[in-house]
Design a protein around this motif. Structure first.
Motif, mmCIF file in Angstrom:
data_model
loop_
_atom_site.group_PDB
_atom_site.id
_atom_site.type_symbol
_atom_site.label_atom_id
_atom_site.label_comp_id
_atom_site.label_asym_id
_atom_site.label_seq_id
_atom_site.Cartn_x
_atom_site.Cartn_y
_atom_site.Cartn_z
ATOM 1 N N GLU A 47 8.675 6.406 -7.193
ATOM 2 C CA GLU A 47 7.228 6.321 -7.368
ATOM 3 C C GLU A 47 6.716 4.917 -7.123
ATOM 4 O O GLU A 47 5.555 4.732 -6.809
ATOM 5 C CB GLU A 47 6.844 6.723 -8.787
ATOM 6 C CG GLU A 47 7.074 8.170 -9.083
ATOM 7 C CD GLU A 47 6.554 8.510 -10.448
ATOM 8 O OE1 GLU A 47 5.947 9.574 -10.575
ATOM 9 O OE2 GLU A 47 6.729 7.709 -11.382
ATOM 10 N N GLU A 48 7.592 3.957 -7.323
ATOM 11 C CA GLU A 48 7.166 2.571 -7.294
ATOM 12 C C GLU A 48 6.558 2.219 -5.951
ATOM 13 O O GLU A 48 7.027 2.678 -4.902
ATOM 14 C CB GLU A 48 8.367 1.666 -7.552
ATOM 15 C CG GLU A 48 7.981 0.272 -7.898
ATOM 16 C CD GLU A 48 9.213 -0.577 -8.153
ATOM 17 O OE1 GLU A 48 9.037 -1.756 -8.417
ATOM 18 O OE2 GLU A 48 10.328 -0.045 -8.065
ATOM 19 N N HIS A 50 3.802 3.055 -4.771
ATOM 20 C CA HIS A 50 2.692 3.916 -4.370
ATOM 21 C C HIS A 50 1.403 3.362 -4.932
ATOM 22 O O HIS A 50 1.382 2.745 -5.973
ATOM 23 C CB HIS A 50 2.876 5.321 -4.929
ATOM 24 C CG HIS A 50 3.792 6.131 -4.098
ATOM 25 N ND1 HIS A 50 3.599 6.323 -2.755
ATOM 26 C CD2 HIS A 50 4.924 6.801 -4.412
ATOM 27 C CE1 HIS A 50 4.562 7.090 -2.288
ATOM 28 N NE2 HIS A 50 5.396 7.379 -3.269
ATOM 29 N N SER A 51 0.303 3.673 -4.254
ATOM 30 C CA SER A 51 -0.943 3.149 -4.803
ATOM 31 C C SER A 51 -1.610 4.210 -5.637
ATOM 32 O O SER A 51 -1.209 5.364 -5.663
ATOM 33 C CB SER A 51 -1.830 2.669 -3.680
ATOM 34 O OG SER A 51 -2.181 3.763 -2.887
ATOM 35 N N GLU A 52 -2.519 3.826 -6.206
ATOM 36 C CA GLU A 52 -3.351 4.343 -7.285
ATOM 37 C C GLU A 52 -3.651 5.816 -7.445
ATOM 38 O O GLU A 52 -3.405 6.643 -6.575
ATOM 39 C CB GLU A 52 -4.688 3.646 -7.114
ATOM 40 C CG GLU A 52 -5.683 4.449 -6.354
ATOM 41 C CD GLU A 52 -7.052 4.084 -6.870
ATOM 42 O OE1 GLU A 52 -7.164 3.087 -7.557
ATOM 43 O OE2 GLU A 52 -7.982 4.803 -6.617
ATOM 44 N N ARG A 56 -5.561 7.328 -3.842
ATOM 45 C CA ARG A 56 -4.286 7.402 -3.141
ATOM 46 C C ARG A 56 -4.401 8.319 -1.925
ATOM 47 O O ARG A 56 -4.771 9.483 -2.041
ATOM 48 C CB ARG A 56 -3.274 7.981 -4.106
ATOM 49 C CG ARG A 56 -1.888 8.044 -3.583
ATOM 50 C CD ARG A 56 -1.026 8.243 -4.786
ATOM 51 N NE ARG A 56 0.316 8.617 -4.406
ATOM 52 C CZ ARG A 56 1.298 8.686 -5.287
ATOM 53 N NH1 ARG A 56 1.032 8.421 -6.544
ATOM 54 N NH2 ARG A 56 2.485 9.008 -4.910
ATOM 55 N N GLY A 295 -1.156 0.808 -9.091
ATOM 56 C CA GLY A 295 0.195 1.176 -8.697
ATOM 57 C C GLY A 295 1.118 -0.017 -8.586
ATOM 58 O O GLY A 295 2.059 -0.027 -7.807
#
Lengths: 538, 221
Positions: A47-48, A50-52, A56, A295
């Motif tokens: 998951e790391e 990834h944006s918001e 997203r 994120g």
């Protein structure tokens, strides 16, 4: 200064200071190193980076196509479903009290420059309307919304389901009954007569019971937690939920603090409501929402530690700066001034953490309602707190005390900081609980601009006029009525701002109800300030 | 358009975590500065009065005023010694007997900065026959207080004027009395320090006067 008191004073200060230094020493020696590995248990693999939340882009969407991701998604879903009923009860109640509190605030504001307004009825005199405003927004809006958001966040932070959610629902009902009786009592003139403690103590019992019913599920949830490392938001939220009942209980003990000691306890409590109840809730939420939407991790664990413990160590002596020059021992005031200034330590560390995390991502403020509200709230926390440290100094307090400057400061803290963060949290939480998207982006925009312009003019006009008022009050040969007249333009501006903010709250409440009733079109994308690229393309 | 369940939970970023940035040196420096400041602020307070409010005692102000009058009598100040200079400085700030500032501190709340009082509650000083009467009458009212009915400038008042004998030194009394006797169209002679001393010697400690007693003792204004 007698030796006993000097010793007491030095011990209080020393304990806090030594505590802080010990903490810094431990950090320097890696005693607290939680290690990235431990943190990864929160940050599910894959998951790391990834944006918001809302913005997203769909093509990079996290689709749960491997085991870990599916587990993380399931955990989130279960946490949200378990807290649904409780959170919605607390949040819906808070929106009602926000409206009621706004109307009473507006009424008190009008009375400041139009004293004959509604003066015919004893129930609507300034001395009753204003405490109703204060108690409705503090215990109704801020506290209920804060507890609601905490009920939502804690299961998520602990990766488990909320245990005993029905106790929390029950607690909300009792809390609401307490508010109805308490505000009714103030309107009938049955007030305890101390600011922030106006509710008669017999009614305060209901708040203690309601709050305790809320603490039970949270403690059970904490005991069931599935994470080893506690994220900083959970420290703040849990601490606030422990501190507030203690403060509220002690300050409301009947027949215990007569006379001047009552005044000291009164302001010890009133300022601690701000610092040890709504502040940790607000900071805790911001600590969750900012990295969540962006994120990316909050920049520094060490600063989180210093910020939290410095607040815990230094805050509780701060309140007495409200009675500088009052009939209480000077050493107590001095202690309080020093601690007020020491508060700049947690404020600065929290500010570096929040704003440092935002650094380079300010463009996101254009899209995400949650981020915009929460970040402005966090920024105003920094401003209001540093201003508060300054106001505690005798040389500044002599000017600002008993002026509208203090009123502006109070609203900067309770509104521009706390309420903004709560608004942001509402925009984040509701789609996850109702499984629906906010129906109209225009209403979010309208809400934002009404309340922002409102509070901006409010704070600026009252701050400037309050400072001038303070200087004028120190000029002995200036007749008092002239000074009162001098503040009239600012008081009228305040009514205008109050009107803007109340309108903003009506928009917000309407949108909130529409959300509960799932009005508008079914949407796949989050409702943002600007249409997301995908929708535009379509 | 079709909606997916859990889509809000799907699209959000992971649960937040903390990074490992070190504490900036500036923060540590600021903590250090604040601790030093805090200790210094306490040390500054040592020896200051323990209670709030005007903490000067009657003895201190009286002592200072006596010193001041003694100094005035001598003419030139003896400033060769540091302690004397400091005392003189303190004395100057408290009792240089600035009638206007004494008035604004002690009298203007009731009698108003304009000297007009508040009709029906506090008598005016402007054009008051009592203020412009014999110095002894004004000294008596301010030093020992006044109770009961009194007619001032054609209106009747019923109130209580507190005594200021314990709060104001002789020099301050004479300054503030001279001030009110020369303001707002009043044009009576100044009240000398000597007449205050004489009054003190004659009446020593006594209770509040009434208007009748004043008339009997000093004659009608």
């Amino acid at each position: 200064m007698t030796p006993t008191i000097a010793v007491l004073l030095i011990i209080t200060f020393l304990l806090s200071t030594v505590g802080l230094l010990l903490l810094i020493w431990s950090i320097a020696n890696n005693q607290f190193s939680h290690g990235q590995a431990a943190a990864r248990t929160i940050f599910s693999p894959g998951e790391e980076g990834h944006s918001e939340d809302p913005a997203r882009p769909a093509e990079t969407a996290f689709t749960g196509d491997n085991l870990d991701q599916t587990e993380a998604l399931e955990a989130r879903w279960i946490a949200d479903q378990s807290s649904r009923a409780a959170v919605l009860t607390w949040l819906s109640s808070s929106v009602f009290w926000l409206l009621l509190g706004s109307v009473f605030g507006l009424m008190s504001s009008i009375k400041m420059h139009l004293p004959e307004f509604l003066a015919a009825s004893e129930f609507l005199t300034f001395g009753r309307v204003r405490p109703v405003h204060l108690n409705a927004v503090t215990y109704g809006w801020a506290s209920m919304a804060g507890i609601g958001v905490a009920l939502f966040l804690i299961p998520r932070l602990f990766k488990t389901s909320l245990a005993g959610g029905k106790y929390a629902v029950c607690g909300a009902l009792i809390w609401n009954i307490g508010l109805i009786l308490g505000l009714g009592a103030i309107t009938l003139g049955l007030s305890d007569g101390e600011e922030w403690l106006e509710f008669p103590w017999q009614i305060d019992v209901l708040f203690v019971v309601g709050g305790a019913l809320c603490a039970v599920p949270l403690l059970l949830t904490a005991a069931n937690r599935q994470v080893e490392h506690l994220y900083v938001s959970s420290w703040y939220l849990m601490a606030a939920l422990v501190w507030f009942p203690i403060l509220f209980f002690i300050a409301n003990l009947p027949f215990t603090f007569p006379g001047a000691s009552g005044a000291a306890v009164n302001w010890w409590f009133a300022h601690n409501v701000l610092g040890l109840w709504v502040t940790p809730i607000g900071i805790g939420i911001a600590y969750y929402m900012i990295p969540k939407i962006l994120g990316k991790p909050i920049i520094s664990y060490q600063l989180s530690l210093i910020g939290f413990w410095a607040l815990a160590l230094f805050y509780s002596q701060v309140g007495i700066h409200h009675i500088i020059g009052g009939p209480i021992p000077t050493w107590l005031v001095t202690l309080s001034i020093v601690h007020s200034v020491m508060m700049s330590i947690p404020v600065i560390t929290v500010a570096i953490n929040h704003h440092g995390t935002m650094m380079g991502n300010f463009g996101r403020l254009k899209d995400s309602p949650t981020l915009r509200f929460v970040w402005i709230g966090a920024l105003m926390y920094t401003v209001a707190s540093l201003q508060g440290s300054m106001e505690a100094l005798r040389s500044i307090n002599v000017i600002t005390h008993f002026t509208h400057y203090t009123v502006a400061h109070a609203h900067l803290g309770m509104y521009a900081f706390l309420s903004f963060i709560l608004f942001g949290a509402f925009y984040f939480i509701m789609p996850r609980l109702t499984n629906w998207e906010w129906p109209w982006r225009g209403l979010i925009s309208l809400h934002f601009w009404l309340v922002s312009v409102g509070i901006l003019i409010y704070v600026v006009s009252l701050t400037l006029s309050g400072w001038k008022q303070g200087l004028a009050l120190l000029t002995a040969d200036l007749p008092f009525m002239d000074i009162v007249r001098m503040t009239l333009p600012a008081l009228k501006a305040r009514t205008l701002c109050g009107l803007l903010m109340t309108l903003g709250h009506l928009v917000f409440a309407f949108h909130f109800v529409a959300m509960l009733m799932r009005r508008g079109k079914a949407k796949e994308q989050a409702t943002l300030f600007r249409p997301s690229t995908k929708e535009v393309a379509r | 358009m079709k909606q997916h369940d859990q889509r809000a939970q799907y699209r959000e970023a992971p649960e937040p975590e903390e990074g490992n940035a070190a504490t900036p040196k500036a923060v540590l420096l600021w903590i250090f500065i604040l601790i030093v400041w805090g200790v210094g602020y306490y040390i500054l307070q040592i020896g200051k009065p323990m209670q709030g409010g005007d903490s000067r005692s009657v003895q201190v102000t009286t002592a200072q005023s006596t010193q001041l009058s003694a100094k005035d009598a001598q003419g030139a100040a003896q400033t060769s010694e540091k302690s004397v200079a400091q005392q003189a400085e303190q004395a100057d700030s408290t009792v240089t007997a600035d009638g206007a500032s004494i008035y604004s501190i002690h009298c203007s709340a009731c009698h108003q900065p304009t000297g007009l009082g508040i009709p029906g509650a506090f008598p005016p000083l402007a054009n008051s026959e009592w203020v412009q009467a014999k110095p002894e009458i004004t000294i008596a009212i301010v030093r020992d207080g006044l109770v009961g009915p009194i007619e001032v400038a054609g209106s009747n008042y019923q109130g209580a004027m507190p005594n200021f004998g314990g709060k104001l030194s002789d020099a301050e009394l004479s300054a503030v009395l001279s001030f009110i006797r020369s303001q707002w169209g009043n044009s009576a002679a100044a009240v000398s320090l000597q007449s205050v001393s004489e009054y003190k010697a004659r009446f020593a400690d006594r209770n509040s006067w009434t208007a009748e007693e004043l008339k009997e003792t000093f004659g009608a204004p």
